[in-house]
Design a protein around this motif. Structure first.
Motif, PDB file in Angstrom:
ATOM      1  N   ARG A  19      24.067  -4.856  33.746  1.00 46.37           N
ATOM      2  CA  ARG A  19      25.247  -5.188  34.534  1.00 46.37           C
ATOM      3  C   ARG A  19      26.509  -5.301  33.663  1.00 46.37           C
ATOM      4  O   ARG A  19      27.589  -4.856  34.061  1.00 46.37           O
ATOM      5  N   ALA A  20      26.335  -5.869  32.478  1.00 42.59           N
ATOM      6  CA  ALA A  20      27.497  -6.053  31.603  1.00 42.59           C
ATOM      7  C   ALA A  20      28.147  -4.710  31.274  1.00 42.59           C
ATOM      8  O   ALA A  20      29.374  -4.599  31.223  1.00 42.59           O
ATOM      9  N   TYR A  21      27.323  -3.687  31.115  1.00 40.87           N
ATOM     10  CA  TYR A  21      27.845  -2.351  30.802  1.00 40.87           C
ATOM     11  C   TYR A  21      28.736  -1.858  31.938  1.00 40.87           C
ATOM     12  O   TYR A  21      29.840  -1.344  31.723  1.00 40.87           O
ATOM     13  N   PHE A  22      28.277  -2.032  33.182  1.00 42.43           N
ATOM     14  CA  PHE A  22      29.064  -1.589  34.332  1.00 42.43           C
ATOM     15  C   PHE A  22      30.347  -2.407  34.455  1.00 42.43           C
ATOM     16  O   PHE A  22      31.416  -1.872  34.725  1.00 42.43           O
ATOM     17  N   GLU A  23      30.199  -3.710  34.213  1.00 43.13           N
ATOM     18  CA  GLU A  23      31.385  -4.575  34.305  1.00 43.13           C
ATOM     19  C   GLU A  23      32.421  -4.210  33.245  1.00 43.13           C
ATOM     20  O   GLU A  23      33.615  -4.106  33.523  1.00 43.13           O
ATOM     21  N   ASP A  24      31.928  -3.998  32.040  1.00 45.04           N
ATOM     22  CA  ASP A  24      32.860  -3.664  30.945  1.00 45.04           C
ATOM     23  C   ASP A  24      33.548  -2.335  31.211  1.00 45.04           C
ATOM     24  O   ASP A  24      34.741  -2.161  30.930  1.00 45.04           O
ATOM     25  N   THR A  25      32.769  -1.391  31.736  1.00 46.16           N
ATOM     26  CA  THR A  25      33.369  -0.082  32.017  1.00 46.16           C
ATOM     27  C   THR A  25      34.454  -0.219  33.080  1.00 46.16           C
ATOM     28  O   THR A  25      35.550   0.344  32.954  1.00 46.16           O
ATOM     29  N   LEU A  26      34.149  -0.963  34.121  1.00 47.25           N
ATOM     30  CA  LEU A  26      35.160  -1.166  35.168  1.00 47.25           C
ATOM     31  C   LEU A  26      36.395  -1.848  34.587  1.00 47.25           C
ATOM     32  O   LEU A  26      37.533  -1.460  34.859  1.00 47.25           O
ATOM     33  N   LYS A  27      36.140  -2.849  33.753  1.00 53.48           N
ATOM     34  CA  LYS A  27      37.262  -3.575  33.137  1.00 53.48           C
ATOM     35  C   LYS A  27      38.134  -2.607  32.319  1.00 53.48           C
ATOM     36  O   LYS A  27      39.364  -2.633  32.427  1.00 53.48           O
ATOM     37  N   ASN A  28      37.460  -1.740  31.562  1.00 51.36           N
ATOM     38  CA  ASN A  28      38.207  -0.762  30.758  1.00 51.36           C
ATOM     39  C   ASN A  28      38.992   0.203  31.635  1.00 51.36           C
ATOM     40  O   ASN A  28      40.134   0.542  31.332  1.00 51.36           O
ATOM     41  N   ASN A  29      38.345   0.664  32.712  1.00 55.96           N
ATOM     42  CA  ASN A  29      39.037   1.594  33.606  1.00 55.96           C
ATOM     43  C   ASN A  29      40.275   0.961  34.213  1.00 55.96           C
ATOM     44  O   ASN A  29      41.331   1.596  34.330  1.00 55.96           O
ATOM     45  N   ILE A  30      40.135  -0.303  34.590  1.00 58.11           N
ATOM     46  CA  ILE A  30      41.291  -1.014  35.164  1.00 58.11           C
ATOM     47  C   ILE A  30      42.355  -1.208  34.088  1.00 58.11           C
ATOM     48  O   ILE A  30      43.551  -0.988  34.319  1.00 58.11           O
ATOM     49  N   ALA A  31      41.910  -1.561  32.888  1.00 59.27           N
ATOM     50  CA  ALA A  31      42.861  -1.809  31.788  1.00 59.27           C
ATOM     51  C   ALA A  31      43.674  -0.551  31.489  1.00 59.27           C
ATOM     52  O   ALA A  31      44.883  -0.611  31.283  1.00 59.27           O
TER      53      ALA A  31
END
Lengths: 383, 388
Positions: A19-31
């Motif tokens: 889950r952390a991988y998906f969350e981090d990716t989303l966070k990066n995409n938003i960033a």
């Protein structure tokens, strides 16, 4: 009390250890999308992302990220300490005088000393006692103020339903054969919703096709980029190959030969970009080149899996999605593209593979060089 | 770049740019101002006005500086509506379907549903007017005739002196207007000796910049201004006069005078280009009139059969040769309305290109253009059959 943009996600929340991988990716995409706002920071907080800002307008931030895959809801929220007085004050500040209201509470932090209905009751009472015209209506309220008690507490009344899906790039990368039509952008959109990063491949037949035809595809790719950040577009010169087919081969096979060479080129571009699959907008039986025999024949030249998310779709379904995602109005602009400028009167709709190979043999002395040249000369546009 | 699109617009002359530059720096005062420098501007304005009057021998009339010929044409057509058309009276207007959009569309805009009959004169495929048909369309109810001197796409040249005379013989009261845009700076006109009441001129078609036009009309034609305000241009067109561009358009016309007097070099170049292409390439149709007395030598419209005009245009563009498929004002439409309305087959219209030359083009440029057209035609004809 502080204003934030609260990002909630759907399917990611169901993930297990990764889950952390998906969350981090989303966070990066938003960033990446919010890079233009200098004062923005993003924090992960218990299945939520908080977008903090000092100067930027909340609306502009929401507008910039609302289409990104992986986000289920966005809310304009107030963040306060998990303290009943502060929560109540935050709810009061969101309440619009005169409207009937309801407080809905979710208590993520089970250690909080009040239960959800008790929180709703206390906060509601505070709003009532501080607004002379306030009226509670739990059945059909004009305003719903939501309270989420966690380490900190979010209070918000307005949420935008977003497109959910998975964050771009968590599903790998694929090359989308993007024409100017209605179908291929929708196919790209659907795969992007599963986290696929898109490398779009467009074939142009300049000077037979006008510059506007290319601009149309650039606009389509740009629209897809709004949902799946990181889209790139390869604009491949295809004229020489088309002219060679017309000069040397039986014209009945023009469409099928063109499509086979397009698949070969797209696969090469996919490999160059470390993509592992191709995506097309094919829908079975829609046009002559989309019979099972034709698809078999074009599929035969690729080693990569070819995703055809629209294969069983009715055109109406595709059009509805295209309208929803904003590609329809671009797609229906009537500029000629590489597939429409040269068309045989009687195309081969159910090509036999040995006859197709026989036709290809007529180009065997030049075609590899032309294909390599087309890949090499492709113009790359990034968004 | 070989520029063969001079009917769309021309390159401003260095001398014209110089005159404008000087005016912007030294004569920027408002010509309506009462101070010395304002009066100087007024003198320059009057000087330009007098020059236009004398160039077209307009003895008693108005020279109105406008922003472009579209404005001039609109002013004329609006004036009819405002000053001439009375309720419950029958009127008709006589014009051509192949007029420039600023006449054709404006007539439709004002008059299509107004009860005024719009009568279109028959032409042949080269745009030549059927004079008998023309005569038959004019009657006592004809209020207005509008005929361009030179058609902007085909290059057909109408004898507007004769046609205006014919019109007035049938109905002396009618108003005869000519869109003179493709003729100004190229052909002479004596308004006093002809029955032409008004002409529209555009600076950028003869080496002045875009943004300046002229409307010349005889006193008998009652203008209704489109723009109201400070009463400039003899109360006929409000707005501070663009002195610099007015000086520019005057300069451009002055510098065109030798070529108006002797167009032989342009005529030679046209003939050379046409025969060069036709002698070296089969299936080429000249859409412009062959007879130079009926054609402007500046506009050559031809169909290279089997080759889509828009594709040929892009191929020439890749070779740094600028031509058009139709009027730049209607280039977004795929097939030229003018060619279709002139009666050409769709396939001929679709394969047509317009090459419009100026005195700055050369014979060696004609050779290069011919070579490229032949090369592209051969390429296109190989696949043309399947190119829808």
């Amino acid at each position: 009390m502080k204003e934030v943009v609260l990002v909630r996600y759907g399917e990611i929340a169901l993930k297990g250890l990764n889950r952390a991988y998906f969350e981090d990716t989303l966070k990066n995409n938003i960033a990446k999308r919010l890079r233009k706002f200098k004062d923005v920071t993003i924090k992960k907080a218990q299945s939520r992302l908080e977008v903090h800002f000092t100067e930027s307008a909340q609306e502009e931030i929401i507008e910039s990220i609302k289409n990104i895959f992986g986000i289920a809801y966005i809310s304009k929220a107030l963040i306060v300490d998990s303290d009943i007085e502060q929560i109540s004050k935050a709810a009061l500040s969101l309440y619009e005088e005169g409207k009937s209201f309801k407080i809905e509470t979710r208590r993520g932090d089970k250690n909080f000393y009040l239960k959800s209905p008790e929180i709703s009751a206390q906060v509601g009472a505070y709003v009532l006692s501080n607004s002379p015209c306030a009226k509670v209506d739990v059945i059909n309220p004009e305003t719903v103020i939501e309270v989420e008690v966690r380490k900190s507490t979010y209070v918000y009344k307005q949420s935008y339903k977003c497109r959910a899906g998975l964050p771009t790039s968590t599903g790998g990368k694929a090359a989308l054969l993007l024409s100017g039509g209605i179908d291929s952008p929708v196919a790209g959109y659907m795969m992007a919703s599963r986290g696929v990063e898109l490398v779009c491949v467009y074939f142009h037949s300049s000077p037979y096709t006008p510059q506007e035809a290319k601009q149309k595809v650039v606009d389509l790719a740009k629209t897809l980029n709004d949902f799946a950040p990181g889209v790139s577009l390869y604009s491949v010169p295809f004229t020489k190959i088309q002219e060679s087919i017309i000069e040397r081969c039986d014209i009945k096979y023009l469409t099928i030969l063109m499509r086979r060479y397009m698949m070969i080129i797209a696969e090469k571009i996919a490999r160059k970009n470390n993509a592992k699959a191709l995506i097309t907008g094919e829908s079975l039986g829609q046009v002559a080149s989309q019979t099972i025999e034709s698809i078999y024949s074009t599929n035969e030249v690729c080693k990569m899996p070819v995703f055809r998310p629209l294969i069983g779709f009715d055109k109406i379904n595709t059009i509805n999605i295209a309208k929803d995602i904003g590609t329809y109005d671009i797609s229906v602009l009537t500029y000629e593209d590489c597939c429409t400028i040269f068309t045989p009167k009687h195309p081969q709709t159910r090509p036999k593979i040995d006859l197709v190979l026989e036709q290809e043999e007529k180009l065997s002395d030049i075609i590899n060089e032309y294909i390599e040249q087309a890949v090499k000369d492709a113009e790359i546009i990034k968004f | 770049m070989i520029y063969f699109d001079n009917a769309a617009t021309t390159q401003p002359l260095t001398e014209v740019i110089g005159a404008i530059d000087d005016a912007l720096k030294n004569h920027y005062a408002n010509s309506s101002s009462l101070h010395k420098t304002g009066k100087q501007s007024k003198e320059l304005l009057d000087d330009a006005r007098n020059y236009f009057s004398s160039h077209y021998n307009l003895k008693d009339g108005n020279v109105i500086f406008t922003s472009c010929a579209t404005e001039s044409n609109n002013t004329v057509l609006y004036s009819l509506l405002k000053n001439y058309i009375k309720k419950n009276k029958k009127y008709n207007l006589v014009t051509l379907k192949i007029e420039h959009p600023s006449v054709y569309n404006t007539i439709k805009y004002y008059y299509e549903d107004s009860g005024v009959e719009i009568r279109y004169i028959k032409t042949d495929k080269n745009g030549n007017i059927d004079v008998e048909n023309y005569k038959s369309l004019i009657d006592e109810n004809t209020l207005f005739v509008s005929l361009s001197c030179v058609n902007n796409e085909i290059g057909t040249k109408n004898d507007i002196a004769l046609l205006s005379k014919i019109a007035k013989q049938i109905n002396p009261k009618l108003i005869f207007h000519s869109d003179f845009v493709q003729a100004a700076g190229k052909f002479a006109l004596d308004m006093d000796k002809t029955d032409i009441d008004a002409i529209s001129v555009s600076g950028h078609k003869f080496h002045a910049p875009k943004g300046i036009g002229v409307l010349l009309c005889k006193k008998n034609f009652k203008i209704a201004p489109l723009l109201h305000g400070g009463g400039q241009e003899n109360e006929l067109r409000a707005g501070t006069e663009n002195i610099a561009y007015i000086i520019g358009i005057k300069k451009a016309l002055e510098l065109s005078e030798p070529y108006i007097a002797d167009p032989s070099d342009i005529i030679k170049m046209r003939q050379y280009l046409i025969s060069n292409i036709q002698n070296n390439l089969s299936d080429v149709i000249l859409n412009s009139p062959q007879d130079i007395s009926k054609a402007s030598p500046y506009i050559i419209n031809m169909a290279v059969l089997g080759c889509k005009g828009e594709v040929m245009q892009r191929m020439l563009d890749e070779a740094d040769i600028a031509v058009s498929t139709s009027s730049a004002c209607s280039a977004k439409k795929r097939v030229s309305r003018v060619l279709i309305d002139a009666g050409m087959d769709k396939s001929v219209a679709e394969s047509s290109i317009r090459m419009s030359i100026s005195r700055f083009n050369t014979i060696s440029e004609c050779d290069k253009v011919t070579d490229e057209i032949i090369k592209n035609a051969n390429r296109l004809r190989k696949v043309g059959h399947y190119n829808k």
